[in-house]
Design an enzyme around this catalytic site. Structure first.
Site, PDB file in Angstrom:
ATOM      1  N   GLY A  80       0.802  -1.233   0.000  1.00 20.49           N
ATOM      2  CA  GLY A  80       0.000   0.000   0.000  1.00 20.49           C
ATOM      3  C   GLY A  80       0.826   1.270   0.000  1.00 20.49           C
ATOM      4  O   GLY A  80       0.313   2.334  -0.363  1.00 20.49           O
TER       5      GLY A  80
ATOM      6  N   HIS B 163      11.085  -9.807   1.778  1.00 21.20           N
ATOM      7  CA  HIS B 163      10.738 -10.673   0.652  1.00 21.20           C
ATOM      8  C   HIS B 163      11.720 -10.493  -0.505  1.00 21.20           C
ATOM      9  O   HIS B 163      11.384 -10.768  -1.657  1.00 21.20           O
ATOM     10  CB  HIS B 163       9.302 -10.405   0.191  1.00 21.20           C
TER      11      HIS B 163
END
Ligand code: OAD
Length: 339
Positions: A36, A137
């Site tokens: 986001g 990640h």
């Protein structure tokens, strides 16, 4: 005490916390970010209904949307990942004001640590020092064969991403698909995560921005913050257990508006806008990839390719089935072999 249910916005909450920061009561801010904070840079998030990547992938008929980032799926079908890679590659993207806010926290020596689930690298582009952040990640900076882990050259990788084609390991005895060093479902997080997650318990403020908190283990980081320590969520919607603790403050709206409000309360607004402008200008001239097809165009293209492939393989399957059933019929028509 600051207590706000997740559906409420409170400027008072902001001001109380802002005062604690400016008067030196809060000095170790741990931040967790997700997709986001990059949507205003032009990368759709994953799970927002309609606009998120996983809904957009529907035409591909994947076994489940996350399969595109699953190592077991990538092993035999890496094409969809590369088909959309160019549209999600950060080469031409600029940091948002939310990224700049994180850099400002670092500049003011208030950023204890940043955990980002994003692979776009925009935190670094905004000026967050790399020793203050962990790409939980991974990121696009390097790539290896997903099977034998041989390195793969940057320039060839860029060509593959530009063309939307799968790059394959250069070792002839291997030849498996190359993967950027991003963490796929089914793979481990960087070893550093284990140690770094302890930093959440050292926080005297946790800021969670732009994440649905649906993917472990990052989703668990806010729970590691000590009871009584304030936690702020800036997100379009409620997430995880944010809002359940008495010291939580949930600001529902865009990350960019949220950091602007916070900067106003801190008296940092001009500094923030300047820092952001400088970061955008610094990246302005660097274009790693010329403008290419949009994400929707990439998805439409790979969807038709995959559907064609499916037609071939369905046809092939039918042919084999017909062949086998006629062989079976012939076999049954024959008398059993005499011993
Ligand atoms: P999600 O798509 O799950 O969540 C993004 C969150 O940000 C949602 O709650 C949105 O409502 C919110 N949001 C979107 N735009 C916003 C904006 N401009 N301002 C404020 N909030 C906004 O993305 P992540 O939580 O980052 O992992 O997803 C976590 C992981 O799941 C990703 O790293 C990726 C994904 O599958 C892998 O691929 C391994």
């Amino acid at each position: 005490m600051i207590s706000n249910p997740p559906t409420k916005t409170s400027n008072l909450g902001y001001q109380v916390l802002a005062d604690r920061i400016t008067n030196g009561q809060i000095t170790r801010i741990v931040v967790l970010t997700g997709a986001g904070i990059s949507t205003s840079a032009g990368i759709p998030d994953f799970r927002t209904p309609g606009t998120g990547l996983y809904d957009k992938l529907a035409p591909l008929n994947l076994p489940y949307p996350e399969a595109i980032f699953s190592i077991s799926y990538f092993t035999h079908t890496p094409e969809p990942f590369y088909a959309i890679a160019r549209a999600r590659h950060p080469g031409n993207l600029k940091p948002t004001i939310s990224h700049a806010f994180l850099a400002l926290l670092a500049k003011k020596n208030l950023l204890h640590f940043l955990f980002t689930q994003n692979i776009d690298g925009l935190e670094e582009d905004a000026g967050v020092p790399v020793d203050k952040l962990l790409w939980t990640h991974g990121n696009w900076k390097s790539q290896h064969c997903h099977k034998c882990h041989a390195e793969y050259p940057d320039d060839l990788m860029k060509n593959a991403i530009r063309a939307g084609e799968v790059p394959y390991c250069l070792k002839t005895e291997c030849g498996a698909a190359v993967k950027p060093d991003v963490v796929f479902f089914g793979q481990s997080l960087p070893a550093e995560f284990e140690d770094r997650q302890k930093m959440a318990a050292e926080a005297d403020l946790m800021l969670v921005m732009g994440t649905s908190l649906k993917v472990a283990p990052c989703s668990q980081l806010p729970r590691l913050v000590k009871e009584g320590v304030p936690r702020i969520l800036i997100n379009m919607e409620g997430a995880g257990d944010m809002g359940n603790r008495g010291q939580d403050l949930c600001i529902l709206g865009t990350c960019d508006n949220g950091v602007r409000e916070l900067a106003d309360a801190l008296g940092w607004r001009d500094e923030l806008e300047t820092l952001w402008k400088d970061a955008v200008d610094a990246k302005g001239d660097i274009k790693e990839l010329e403008d290419g097809p949009t994400l929707d165009e990439c998805i439409a293209k790979i969807a038709s390719t995959m559907n064609d492939k499916m037609k071939i393989s369905n046809g092939h399957k039918r042919m084999l089935e017909n062949h086998l059933s006629s062989k079976f019929a012939q076999m049954m028509a024959k008398p059993p072999a005499q011993s």
